[in-house]
Design a protein around this motif. Structure first.
Motif, PDB file in Angstrom:
ATOM      1  N   ILE A  30     -94.441 -57.831  58.525  1.00  0.00           N
ATOM      2  CA  ILE A  30     -95.009 -56.682  58.996  1.00  0.00           C
ATOM      3  C   ILE A  30     -94.002 -55.648  59.737  1.00  0.00           C
ATOM      4  CG2 ILE A  30     -96.971 -55.403  60.357  1.00  0.00           C
ATOM      5  CD1 ILE A  30     -97.663 -57.173  57.851  1.00  0.00           C
ATOM      6  N   HIS A  31     -93.757 -54.500  59.368  1.00  0.00           N
ATOM      7  CA  HIS A  31     -93.089 -53.580  59.794  1.00  0.00           C
ATOM      8  C   HIS A  31     -93.741 -52.367  60.495  1.00  0.00           C
ATOM      9  CE1 HIS A  31     -89.247 -55.505  57.964  1.00  0.00           C
ATOM     10  NE2 HIS A  31     -90.456 -55.867  57.085  1.00  0.00           N
ATOM     11  N   ASN A  32     -93.037 -51.469  61.288  1.00  0.00           N
ATOM     12  CA  ASN A  32     -93.396 -50.111  61.491  1.00  0.00           C
ATOM     13  C   ASN A  32     -92.360 -49.098  60.910  1.00  0.00           C
ATOM     14  OD1 ASN A  32     -95.193 -50.817  64.697  1.00  0.00           O
ATOM     15  ND2 ASN A  32     -96.060 -49.537  62.729  1.00  0.00           N
ATOM     16  N   THR A  33     -92.615 -48.051  60.313  1.00  0.00           N
ATOM     17  CA  THR A  33     -91.663 -47.244  59.460  1.00  0.00           C
ATOM     18  C   THR A  33     -90.592 -46.637  60.753  1.00  0.00           C
ATOM     19  OG1 THR A  33     -93.122 -45.286  59.756  1.00  0.00           O
ATOM     20  CG2 THR A  33     -93.392 -46.562  57.800  1.00  0.00           C
ATOM     21  N   GLY A  34     -91.034 -46.565  62.035  1.00  0.00           N
ATOM     22  CA  GLY A  34     -90.161 -45.846  62.994  1.00  0.00           C
ATOM     23  C   GLY A  34     -90.309 -44.258  62.770  1.00  0.00           C
ATOM     24  N   ASN A  35     -91.241 -43.850  61.961  1.00  0.00           N
ATOM     25  CA  ASN A  35     -91.227 -42.331  61.532  1.00  0.00           C
ATOM     26  C   ASN A  35     -92.555 -41.772  61.844  1.00  0.00           C
ATOM     27  OD1 ASN A  35     -91.240 -39.603  60.323  1.00  0.00           O
ATOM     28  ND2 ASN A  35     -89.787 -40.313  58.773  1.00  0.00           N
ATOM     29  N   GLU A  36     -92.658 -41.167  62.932  1.00  0.00           N
ATOM     30  CA  GLU A  36     -94.119 -40.468  63.205  1.00  0.00           C
ATOM     31  C   GLU A  36     -94.732 -39.525  62.430  1.00  0.00           C
ATOM     32  OE1 GLU A  36     -93.375 -39.339  67.143  1.00  0.00           O
ATOM     33  OE2 GLU A  36     -93.066 -41.277  68.136  1.00  0.00           O
ATOM     34  N   SER A  37     -93.863 -39.057  61.529  1.00  0.00           N
ATOM     35  CA  SER A  37     -94.557 -38.008  60.344  1.00  0.00           C
ATOM     36  C   SER A  37     -94.719 -38.205  59.153  1.00  0.00           C
ATOM     37  CB  SER A  37     -93.783 -36.714  60.770  1.00  0.00           C
ATOM     38  OG  SER A  37     -92.368 -36.920  60.448  1.00  0.00           O
ATOM     39  N   SER A  38     -94.311 -39.442  58.791  1.00  0.00           N
ATOM     40  CA  SER A  38     -94.098 -39.763  57.279  1.00  0.00           C
ATOM     41  C   SER A  38     -95.399 -40.507  56.933  1.00  0.00           C
ATOM     42  CB  SER A  38     -92.874 -40.839  57.019  1.00  0.00           C
ATOM     43  OG  SER A  38     -92.798 -41.060  55.909  1.00  0.00           O
ATOM     44  N   THR A  39     -95.797 -40.214  55.653  1.00  0.00           N
ATOM     45  CA  THR A  39     -96.949 -40.718  55.014  1.00  0.00           C
ATOM     46  C   THR A  39     -96.407 -41.961  53.777  1.00  0.00           C
ATOM     47  OG1 THR A  39     -96.724 -39.407  53.046  1.00  0.00           O
ATOM     48  CG2 THR A  39     -98.065 -38.788  55.159  1.00  0.00           C
ATOM     49  N   ALA A  40     -97.298 -42.807  53.500  1.00  0.00           N
ATOM     50  CA  ALA A  40     -96.933 -43.766  52.474  1.00  0.00           C
ATOM     51  C   ALA A  40     -96.095 -42.963  51.146  1.00  0.00           C
ATOM     52  CB  ALA A  40     -98.147 -44.464  52.046  1.00  0.00           C
ATOM     53  N   ALA A  41     -96.822 -41.795  50.589  1.00  0.00           N
ATOM     54  CA  ALA A  41     -95.980 -41.324  49.625  1.00  0.00           C
ATOM     55  C   ALA A  41     -94.926 -40.766  49.981  1.00  0.00           C
ATOM     56  CB  ALA A  41     -97.006 -40.010  49.376  1.00  0.00           C
TER      57      ALA A  41
END
Length: 222
Positions: A30-41
């Protein structure tokens, strides 16, 4: 049920992001993207964005709307930061990125449902779950770090385990009307309750179904 979309990046994608090395996974990371504004798309699009120069990839990305499978789960991805040896996380683990944008509580809900289902399908328990941190020491998933206490990680694993136990109490049930199978239902063995889909059962019995979304009400009329 979580919306699950398969949209694999092509073989030959820049920076070796889909190396297509065969993988028989033994864990899920499991990870977090580290990007507070990014979606899966957005995260899926980033993997094939020509301005992206990183040799990094992941199998699945989850947001508040659902999940996107970006690489086949039978191939490796570069997500663990621990090299390419046979026993590395990069070569043995399915990488799942959790988006930080939107309703993060819903992201977690979706991730719990998805991961519980993936573990059940493979006959695994939560002991097969890993953090990015477990492979390379990176503080990731960062939103579960809690100043080193990792309380969020413990809570996530506990929720996944509870979801798996709840699902174990539900068995599939076939629904017949007039001797003809018209739908599948679920039997809750603990509560002794059978859940069936209203519309196909009602219509098979000659009833009309009307859903009142505002009041969360179903009206059946004959």
């Amino acid at each position: 049920m979580i919306k699950y979309t398969i949209n694999h990046i092509p073989k030959g994608t820049a920076c070796n992001r889909r190396p297509a090395l065969p993988m028989t996974a033994t864990t899920i990371t499991i990870h977090n993207t580290g990007n507070e504004s990014s979606t899966a798309a957005n995260e899926r699009a980033w993997l094939t964005n020509p301005t992206n120069g990183r040799e990094a990839s992941y199998h699945i990305v989850v947001d508040q709307l659902g999940a996107i499978e970006c690489l086949p789960l039978s191939e490796n991805a570069w997500h663990s930061g621990d090299g390419s040896k046979a026993g590395s996380g990069n070569r043995t683990s399915i990488g799942i990125e959790l988006c930080e944008s939107g309703d993060y509580s819903k992201v977690l809900d979706n991730a719990v449902e998805l991961v519980a289902d993936m573990l059940k399908q493979r006959g695994w328990g939560v002991d097969r779950l890993r953090r990015h941190y477990d492979w390379s020491g990176k503080i990731c998933p960062r939103l579960m770090y809690d100043d080193g206490k990792w309380a969020g990680w413990t809570n996530f694993k506990n929720r996944v385990e509870a979801e798996m136990k709840e699902d174990e109490a539900m068995d599939k049930a076939s629904v017949y009307v007039g001797g003809k199978q018209i739908a599948d239902g679920l039997y809750d063995s603990k509560a002794g309750i059978v859940y069936v889909p209203v519309r196909p059962v009602s219509e098979a019995l000659g009833a009309k179904v009307k859903w009142d979304g505002a009041n969360k009400r179903v009206d059946l009329t004959k």
